[in-house]
Motif scaffolding. Structure first.
Motif, PDB file in Angstrom:
ATOM      1  N   UNK A   1       6.892   0.379   6.968  1.00  7.16           N
ATOM      2  CA  UNK A   1       6.379   1.486   6.901  1.00  7.16           C
ATOM      3  C   UNK A   1       4.836   0.962   6.545  1.00  7.16           C
ATOM      4  N   UNK A   2       4.430   2.590   6.445  1.00  9.92           N
ATOM      5  CA  UNK A   2       3.230   1.857   6.123  1.00  9.92           C
ATOM      6  C   UNK A   2       2.618   2.416   4.385  1.00  9.92           C
ATOM      7  N   UNK A   3       2.378   1.564   3.990  1.00 11.40           N
ATOM      8  CA  UNK A   3       1.349   1.979   2.470  1.00 11.40           C
ATOM      9  C   UNK A   3      -0.177   2.393   2.653  1.00 11.40           C
ATOM     10  N   UNK A   4       0.057   3.661   1.807  1.00 11.73           N
ATOM     11  CA  UNK A   4      -1.253   3.987   1.882  1.00 11.73           C
ATOM     12  C   UNK A   4      -1.620   3.861   0.346  1.00 11.73           C
ATOM     13  N   UNK A   5      -2.753   2.767  -0.384  1.00 15.78           N
ATOM     14  CA  UNK A   5      -2.446   2.956  -2.067  1.00 15.78           C
ATOM     15  C   UNK A   5      -4.440   3.400  -2.010  1.00 15.78           C
ATOM     16  N   UNK A   6      -4.618   4.650  -2.659  1.00 18.18           N
ATOM     17  CA  UNK A   6      -6.236   4.658  -3.045  1.00 18.18           C
ATOM     18  C   UNK A   6      -6.456   3.441  -3.855  1.00 18.18           C
ATOM     19  N   UNK A   7      -7.961   3.737  -3.769  1.00 22.79           N
ATOM     20  CA  UNK A   7      -8.954   2.262  -4.538  1.00 22.79           C
ATOM     21  C   UNK A   7      -8.484   3.128  -6.221  1.00 22.79           C
ATOM     22  N   UNK A   8      -8.071   4.281  -6.833  1.00 30.33           N
ATOM     23  CA  UNK A   8      -8.293   3.965  -7.414  1.00 30.33           C
ATOM     24  C   UNK A   8      -7.165   3.367  -8.592  1.00 30.33           C
ATOM     25  N   UNK A   9      -5.765   3.848  -7.972  1.00 28.74           N
ATOM     26  CA  UNK A   9      -4.467   3.457  -8.162  1.00 28.74           C
ATOM     27  C   UNK A   9      -4.783   1.888  -7.933  1.00 28.74           C
ATOM     28  N   UNK A  10      -5.394   1.070  -7.050  1.00 27.29           N
ATOM     29  CA  UNK A  10      -5.359   0.333  -7.377  1.00 27.29           C
ATOM     30  C   UNK A  10      -6.686  -0.903  -8.558  1.00 27.29           C
ATOM     31  N   UNK A  11      -7.574  -0.553  -8.384  1.00 28.40           N
ATOM     32  CA  UNK A  11      -8.602  -1.381  -9.602  1.00 28.40           C
ATOM     33  C   UNK A  11      -9.328  -0.125 -10.201  1.00 28.40           C
ATOM     34  N   UNK A  12      -9.891  -0.662 -11.733  1.00 28.32           N
ATOM     35  CA  UNK A  12     -10.510   0.475 -12.496  1.00 28.32           C
ATOM     36  C   UNK A  12     -11.950  -0.683 -12.580  1.00 28.32           C
ATOM     37  N   UNK A  13     -12.942   0.034 -12.037  1.00 27.45           N
ATOM     38  CA  UNK A  13     -14.521  -0.717 -12.295  1.00 27.45           C
ATOM     39  C   UNK A  13     -14.821  -0.564 -13.103  1.00 27.45           C
ATOM     40  N   UNK A  14     -15.635  -1.288 -14.072  1.00 25.37           N
ATOM     41  CA  UNK A  14     -17.244  -0.825 -14.844  1.00 25.37           C
ATOM     42  C   UNK A  14     -17.813  -1.679 -14.849  1.00 25.37           C
ATOM     43  N   UNK A  15     -19.324  -0.765 -15.270  1.00 22.28           N
ATOM     44  CA  UNK A  15     -20.227  -1.888 -14.549  1.00 22.28           C
ATOM     45  C   UNK A  15     -20.849  -1.657 -13.244  1.00 22.28           C
ATOM     46  N   UNK A  16     -20.211  -1.334 -11.944  1.00 20.62           N
ATOM     47  CA  UNK A  16     -20.719  -1.258 -11.241  1.00 20.62           C
ATOM     48  C   UNK A  16     -19.771  -0.083 -10.529  1.00 20.62           C
ATOM     49  N   UNK A  17     -19.970  -0.372  -8.877  1.00 18.98           N
ATOM     50  CA  UNK A  17     -18.734   0.547  -8.284  1.00 18.98           C
ATOM     51  C   UNK A  17     -17.792   0.408  -7.230  1.00 18.98           C
ATOM     52  N   UNK A  18     -18.655  -0.977  -7.082  1.00 18.65           N
ATOM     53  CA  UNK A  18     -17.285  -1.629  -6.029  1.00 18.65           C
ATOM     54  C   UNK A  18     -17.020  -2.937  -6.589  1.00 18.65           C
ATOM     55  N   UNK A  19     -15.822  -3.641  -5.562  1.00 15.62           N
ATOM     56  CA  UNK A  19     -15.633  -5.032  -5.948  1.00 15.62           C
ATOM     57  C   UNK A  19     -15.178  -5.593  -4.731  1.00 15.62           C
ATOM     58  N   UNK A  20     -14.801  -6.517  -4.628  1.00 16.06           N
ATOM     59  CA  UNK A  20     -14.235  -7.291  -3.682  1.00 16.06           C
ATOM     60  C   UNK A  20     -12.469  -7.950  -4.253  1.00 16.06           C
ATOM     61  N   UNK A  21     -11.799  -7.970  -3.061  1.00 19.33           N
ATOM     62  CA  UNK A  21      -9.974  -8.148  -2.655  1.00 19.33           C
ATOM     63  C   UNK A  21     -10.173  -9.628  -1.800  1.00 19.33           C
ATOM     64  N   UNK A  22      -8.511  -9.687  -2.887  1.00 17.94           N
ATOM     65  CA  UNK A  22      -7.715 -10.623  -2.036  1.00 17.94           C
ATOM     66  C   UNK A  22      -6.425 -10.367  -1.571  1.00 17.94           C
ATOM     67  N   UNK A  23      -5.991 -10.145  -1.087  1.00 21.59           N
ATOM     68  CA  UNK A  23      -4.609  -8.917  -0.656  1.00 21.59           C
ATOM     69  C   UNK A  23      -3.485 -10.460   0.312  1.00 21.59           C
ATOM     70  N   UNK A  24      -3.290 -10.401  -0.770  1.00 21.55           N
ATOM     71  CA  UNK A  24      -1.484 -11.811  -0.664  1.00 21.55           C
ATOM     72  C   UNK A  24      -0.208 -11.265  -0.306  1.00 21.55           C
ATOM     73  N   UNK A  25       0.050 -11.262   0.603  1.00 23.66           N
ATOM     74  CA  UNK A  25       1.734 -10.481   1.360  1.00 23.66           C
ATOM     75  C   UNK A  25       2.964 -11.526   1.791  1.00 23.66           C
ATOM     76  N   UNK A  26       3.610 -11.638   1.630  1.00 22.54           N
ATOM     77  CA  UNK A  26       4.586 -12.825   1.075  1.00 22.54           C
ATOM     78  C   UNK A  26       5.727 -12.400   2.812  1.00 22.54           C
ATOM     79  N   UNK A  27       5.077 -12.662   4.257  1.00 21.05           N
ATOM     80  CA  UNK A  27       4.969 -12.707   5.227  1.00 21.05           C
ATOM     81  C   UNK A  27       4.285 -12.996   5.947  1.00 21.05           C
ATOM     82  N   UNK A  28       5.168 -13.782   7.350  1.00 27.36           N
ATOM     83  CA  UNK A  28       4.030 -14.171   8.793  1.00 27.36           C
ATOM     84  C   UNK A  28       3.443 -12.398   9.147  1.00 27.36           C
ATOM     85  N   UNK A  29       2.180 -12.836   8.973  1.00 32.63           N
ATOM     86  CA  UNK A  29       0.760 -12.248   9.245  1.00 32.63           C
ATOM     87  C   UNK A  29       1.170 -11.463  10.775  1.00 32.63           C
TER      88      UNK A  29
END
Length: 117
Positions: A62-90
């Motif tokens: 399946x494809x999972x589409x997650x809006x950034x607003x459901x992933x993170x709340x950012x205060x004092x700025x409008x952007x962030x960086x992230x690291x995604x970890x998935x328990x799977x072979x690349x």
């Protein structure tokens, strides 16, 4: 020798700014559900707080589409960086972001390569 069964992807830019719809898209081609986690890196002058969708399960085939607003709340700025970890072979997953400018209707998509292990 230690063998890891996982995929790590660095997302250098994720925004919740007004006028943009940013989303994290993950594709799971495994025959089973797999766990994912998203961790955020605060930028100078900002604080990133993980949202409810910052961790969960990717449904099999399946494809999972997650809006950034459901992933993170950012205060004092409008952007962030992230690291995604998935328990799977690349080879069995793909990670990308989509960004829509709501004013112009233009889109941008970026497909990310896993971090070499």
């Amino acid at each position: 020798m230690l063998k890891r069964d996982g995929t790590v992807v660095h997302i250098p830019f994720l925004t919740t700014a007004t006028g943009y719809e940013h989303a994290l898209v993950m594709v799971n081609r495994n025959p089973a559900d797999v766990k994912y986690t998203v961790k955020f890196v605060d930028e100078a002058g900002g604080t990133s707080t993980a949202g409810d969708m910052a961790e969960g399960m990717l449904k099999k085939d399946a494809v999972t589409n997650i809006p950034a607003t459901d992933l993170v709340t950012i205060e004092g700025h409008t952007s962030t960086s992230a690291t995604v970890t998935i328990v799977s072979d690349p080879a069995k997953v793909a990670v990308m972001t989509t960004l829509r400018n709501t004013g112009t209707g233009t889109y941008d998509s970026v497909l990310f390569e896993p971090v070499a292990r």
